[in-house]
Design a protein around this motif. Sequence first.
Motif, PDB file in Angstrom:
ATOM      1  N   LEU A  56       0.846  -1.192   0.000  1.00 55.14           N
ATOM      2  CA  LEU A  56       0.000   0.000   0.000  1.00 55.14           C
ATOM      3  C   LEU A  56       0.885   1.247   0.000  1.00 55.14           C
ATOM      4  CD1 LEU A  56      -2.601  -1.118   2.699  1.00 55.14           C
ATOM      5  CD2 LEU A  56      -2.903  -1.119   0.214  1.00 55.14           C
ATOM      6  N   PRO A  57       0.406   2.340  -0.586  1.00 66.62           N
ATOM      7  CA  PRO A  57       1.210   3.574  -0.534  1.00 66.62           C
ATOM      8  C   PRO A  57       1.363   4.035   0.914  1.00 66.62           C
ATOM      9  CG  PRO A  57      -0.995   4.005  -1.403  1.00 66.62           C
ATOM     10  CD  PRO A  57      -0.854   2.521  -1.333  1.00 66.62           C
ATOM     11  N   ASP A  58       2.449   4.706   1.207  1.00 68.39           N
ATOM     12  CA  ASP A  58       2.701   5.157   2.576  1.00 68.39           C
ATOM     13  C   ASP A  58       1.716   6.259   2.959  1.00 68.39           C
ATOM     14  OD1 ASP A  58       4.806   3.444   3.055  1.00 68.39           O
ATOM     15  OD2 ASP A  58       6.309   4.835   2.270  1.00 68.39           O
ATOM     16  N   PRO A  59       1.059   6.107   4.098  1.00 69.04           N
ATOM     17  CA  PRO A  59       0.183   7.175   4.581  1.00 69.04           C
ATOM     18  C   PRO A  59       0.974   8.104   5.497  1.00 69.04           C
ATOM     19  CG  PRO A  59      -0.030   5.277   6.008  1.00 69.04           C
ATOM     20  CD  PRO A  59       1.014   4.918   4.971  1.00 69.04           C
ATOM     21  N   VAL A  60       0.318   9.116   6.031  1.00 68.74           N
ATOM     22  CA  VAL A  60       0.871   9.839   7.170  1.00 68.74           C
ATOM     23  C   VAL A  60       0.291   9.162   8.418  1.00 68.74           C
ATOM     24  CG1 VAL A  60       1.319  12.018   6.034  1.00 68.74           C
ATOM     25  CG2 VAL A  60      -0.970  11.580   6.919  1.00 68.74           C
ATOM     26  N   TRP A  61       1.156   8.956   9.409  1.00 69.65           N
ATOM     27  CA  TRP A  61       0.767   8.141  10.567  1.00 69.65           C
ATOM     28  C   TRP A  61       0.399   9.023  11.764  1.00 69.65           C
ATOM     29  CZ3 TRP A  61       0.158   3.129   9.602  1.00 69.65           C
ATOM     30  CH2 TRP A  61       0.908   2.531   8.580  1.00 69.65           C
ATOM     31  N   ASN A  62      -0.592   8.555  12.518  1.00 67.52           N
ATOM     32  CA  ASN A  62      -0.968   9.163  13.803  1.00 67.52           C
ATOM     33  C   ASN A  62      -1.133  10.675  13.687  1.00 67.52           C
ATOM     34  OD1 ASN A  62      -0.913   6.701  15.315  1.00 67.52           O
ATOM     35  ND2 ASN A  62       1.327   6.786  15.233  1.00 67.52           N
ATOM     36  N   VAL A  63      -2.223  11.061  13.053  1.00 69.33           N
ATOM     37  CA  VAL A  63      -2.451  12.484  12.808  1.00 69.33           C
ATOM     38  C   VAL A  63      -3.800  12.921  13.396  1.00 69.33           C
ATOM     39  CG1 VAL A  63      -1.048  12.534  10.710  1.00 69.33           C
ATOM     40  CG2 VAL A  63      -3.498  11.990  10.545  1.00 69.33           C
ATOM     41  N   ASP A  64      -3.902  14.229  13.586  1.00 67.97           N
ATOM     42  CA  ASP A  64      -5.165  14.876  13.923  1.00 67.97           C
ATOM     43  C   ASP A  64      -5.628  15.677  12.727  1.00 67.97           C
ATOM     44  OD1 ASP A  64      -5.889  14.191  16.569  1.00 67.97           O
ATOM     45  OD2 ASP A  64      -4.286  15.468  17.355  1.00 67.97           O
ATOM     46  N   LEU A  65      -6.941  15.668  12.497  1.00 68.77           N
ATOM     47  CA  LEU A  65      -7.515  16.476  11.416  1.00 68.77           C
ATOM     48  C   LEU A  65      -8.305  17.637  12.005  1.00 68.77           C
ATOM     49  CD1 LEU A  65      -8.850  13.819   8.851  1.00 68.77           C
ATOM     50  CD2 LEU A  65      -6.549  14.779   9.090  1.00 68.77           C
ATOM     51  N   ARG A  66      -8.188  18.797  11.370  1.00 71.42           N
ATOM     52  CA  ARG A  66      -8.952  19.982  11.759  1.00 71.42           C
ATOM     53  C   ARG A  66      -9.451  20.686  10.504  1.00 71.42           C
ATOM     54  NH1 ARG A  66      -8.377  21.793  17.000  1.00 71.42           N
ATOM     55  NH2 ARG A  66      -6.764  20.737  18.237  1.00 71.42           N
ATOM     56  N   LEU A  67     -10.589  21.332  10.642  1.00 74.06           N
ATOM     57  CA  LEU A  67     -11.018  22.231   9.576  1.00 74.06           C
ATOM     58  C   LEU A  67     -10.216  23.524   9.691  1.00 74.06           C
ATOM     59  CD1 LEU A  67     -14.887  21.749   9.658  1.00 74.06           C
ATOM     60  CD2 LEU A  67     -13.322  21.077   7.816  1.00 74.06           C
ATOM     61  N   PRO A  68      -9.871  24.157   8.593  1.00 73.39           N
ATOM     62  CA  PRO A  68      -9.091  25.406   8.672  1.00 73.39           C
ATOM     63  C   PRO A  68      -9.805  26.438   9.545  1.00 73.39           C
ATOM     64  CG  PRO A  68      -9.240  24.621   6.407  1.00 73.39           C
ATOM     65  CD  PRO A  68     -10.173  23.771   7.205  1.00 73.39           C
ATOM     66  N   GLY A  80     -11.185  25.944  12.173  1.00 77.52           N
ATOM     67  CA  GLY A  80     -12.389  25.380  12.772  1.00 77.52           C
ATOM     68  C   GLY A  80     -12.091  24.318  13.819  1.00 77.52           C
ATOM     69  N   PRO A  81     -13.080  23.484  14.067  1.00 84.00           N
ATOM     70  CA  PRO A  81     -12.957  22.536  15.180  1.00 84.00           C
ATOM     71  C   PRO A  81     -12.060  21.348  14.850  1.00 84.00           C
ATOM     72  CG  PRO A  81     -15.023  22.190  14.036  1.00 84.00           C
ATOM     73  CD  PRO A  81     -14.387  23.400  13.405  1.00 84.00           C
ATOM     74  N   HIS A  82     -11.675  20.670  15.912  1.00 85.58           N
ATOM     75  CA  HIS A  82     -10.909  19.431  15.819  1.00 85.58           C
ATOM     76  C   HIS A  82     -11.832  18.330  15.323  1.00 85.58           C
ATOM     77  CE1 HIS A  82      -9.269  15.723  17.942  1.00 85.58           C
ATOM     78  NE2 HIS A  82      -8.312  16.063  17.109  1.00 85.58           N
ATOM     79  N   LEU A  83     -11.405  17.589  14.297  1.00 82.44           N
ATOM     80  CA  LEU A  83     -12.242  16.541  13.716  1.00 82.44           C
ATOM     81  C   LEU A  83     -11.972  15.163  14.305  1.00 82.44           C
ATOM     82  CD1 LEU A  83     -11.985  17.640   9.978  1.00 82.44           C
ATOM     83  CD2 LEU A  83     -13.917  18.000  11.546  1.00 82.44           C
ATOM     84  N   GLY A  84     -10.786  14.980  14.891  1.00 88.15           N
ATOM     85  CA  GLY A  84     -10.488  13.685  15.491  1.00 88.15           C
ATOM     86  C   GLY A  84      -9.135  13.158  15.063  1.00 88.15           C
ATOM     87  N   GLY A  85      -8.643  12.181  15.824  1.00 88.35           N
ATOM     88  CA  GLY A  85      -7.369  11.560  15.524  1.00 88.35           C
ATOM     89  C   GLY A  85      -7.541  10.324  14.668  1.00 88.35           C
ATOM     90  N   ALA A 143     -12.713  15.767  -1.654  1.00 91.71           N
ATOM     91  CA  ALA A 143     -13.002  15.972  -0.239  1.00 91.71           C
ATOM     92  C   ALA A 143     -12.759  17.419   0.142  1.00 91.71           C
ATOM     93  CB  ALA A 143     -12.135  15.059   0.616  1.00 91.71           C
ATOM     94  N   ALA A 144     -13.384  17.818   1.234  1.00 91.13           N
ATOM     95  CA  ALA A 144     -13.149  19.168   1.766  1.00 91.13           C
ATOM     96  C   ALA A 144     -11.697  19.298   2.201  1.00 91.13           C
ATOM     97  CB  ALA A 144     -14.081  19.429   2.935  1.00 91.13           C
ATOM     98  N   TYR A 145     -11.185  20.504   2.178  1.00 84.78           N
ATOM     99  CA  TYR A 145      -9.823  20.728   2.610  1.00 84.78           C
ATOM    100  C   TYR A 145      -9.752  20.638   4.141  1.00 84.78           C
ATOM    101  CZ  TYR A 145      -5.324  22.929   3.496  1.00 84.78           C
ATOM    102  OH  TYR A 145      -4.053  23.181   3.931  1.00 84.78           O
ATOM    103  N   VAL A 146      -8.801  19.865   4.642  1.00 84.83           N
ATOM    104  CA  VAL A 146      -8.615  19.740   6.083  1.00 84.83           C
ATOM    105  C   VAL A 146      -7.134  19.937   6.396  1.00 84.83           C
ATOM    106  CG1 VAL A 146     -10.579  18.177   6.446  1.00 84.83           C
ATOM    107  CG2 VAL A 146      -8.312  17.216   5.957  1.00 84.83           C
ATOM    108  N   VAL A 147      -6.881  20.382   7.615  1.00 89.77           N
ATOM    109  CA  VAL A 147      -5.521  20.560   8.092  1.00 89.77           C
ATOM    110  C   VAL A 147      -5.086  19.284   8.794  1.00 89.77           C
ATOM    111  CG1 VAL A 147      -4.002  21.900   9.587  1.00 89.77           C
ATOM    112  CG2 VAL A 147      -5.897  23.028   8.388  1.00 89.77           C
ATOM    113  N   VAL A 148      -3.914  18.752   8.396  1.00 90.58           N
ATOM    114  CA  VAL A 148      -3.380  17.499   8.966  1.00 90.58           C
ATOM    115  C   VAL A 148      -2.236  17.850   9.908  1.00 90.58           C
ATOM    116  CG1 VAL A 148      -2.372  15.251   8.466  1.00 90.58           C
ATOM    117  CG2 VAL A 148      -4.007  16.278   6.846  1.00 90.58           C
ATOM    118  N   LEU A 149      -2.376  17.503  11.167  1.00 91.08           N
ATOM    119  CA  LEU A 149      -1.377  17.814  12.182  1.00 91.08           C
ATOM    120  C   LEU A 149      -0.879  16.535  12.850  1.00 91.08           C
ATOM    121  CD1 LEU A 149      -3.261  20.767  13.913  1.00 91.08           C
ATOM    122  CD2 LEU A 149      -1.357  20.942  12.302  1.00 91.08           C
TER     123      LEU A 149
END
Length: 345
Positions: free
Chosen positions: A242-254, A256-261, A337-343
């Motif tokens: 499988l292609p490499d993902p980004v691991w153990n991240v939090d998503l947020r709307l720009p 906006g609120p925290h979407l979850g880990g 998909a909507a744009y989200v911030v990956v942290l």
Amino acid sequence: MTHNTPLSPRPLRHLSEAHRRVLTAAQLRAHGVTAAELTEQCRPDGPWRQLLPNVVLLHSGRPTSEERLHGALLYAAREVAPGVPPQPTAGSPHRPLYRETMITGLAALAVYGFSAATPAPPAERVDVLVPRTRRLRSTGYVRVLRTSALPTPRVVSGLPLAPVPRAVADAVADLTNAETVRRLLTEAVRGGHCEPAAVVRELTHAKLLNRPHVVDAVDSLVAEGRSIAEDRLYRMVGEYGLPDPVWNVDLRLPGGPHLGGLDAYWPDQAVAVELDTRAPRQDEDALWSEYARKREHLERLGITVVHITPKKLRDTMEQQAAVVRTALMASGDRDPAAYVVVLPR
């Protein structure tokens, strides 16, 4: 009668070696041994000895561990109606000898191969599990534990054993040493015997989570289980290309609120993987609702969320990889998909 006299014209070849050395009084009668002959054979200086009530060891030496286990099962097993020997089935090969009983606790864990399963006091006690309706008393080295619902046993080396989670809970009920409890729980998970959720469910059912040393061990167990599941997830991505993902991240709307880990996320395809490692001692319905709300929110934003349990990763890794690959391939057919911030999490 001497100890070299054949037991009866009925052959014993259907029994294992240990079974031939440990028999009930009823089995001996079926093989032609009278009550008087049995008494004579079990005299203080005789060739046999009574191991437990109505259970006879067919030699005068110290019983082996295997003989003690078979003896405990014979003592606790429900007697078969005379003249109607039960037939074994593929699912229950132990039934001809041991009906409605199984070994549990430390003795069962020792048979499973747990290095942390040391003999319980009194030395080498054997716990047997029977239905609550059985009228049977603990005696000798055998302790009788009752349950309203007898689990389906696992048969190891001809011995019916309580499933590992139940055996662990029965063992922990008597243990006060925090390190021993932690080692047993960790070995159950790290050794691949079961998932943390199954152990914690049994501990919860046994009302053991009001003991601080057990709660501490459970917290370590859940962390251990998550660590093992994460390692399997890394391995799945690598082994199945499988292609490499980004691991153990939090998503947020720009802004906006925290979407979850998330445990893994492929930003270009908007596909996420979340390990379902819920701790059963929490309110499962409430926790599942939280999972579901997060998933629904992310999917409304166009992000596909794949939930994978540690058990599925362990038992069907290739199938789980195929599910993720399908989600990645299908991303091109979906609206962006909507744009989200990956942290980093």
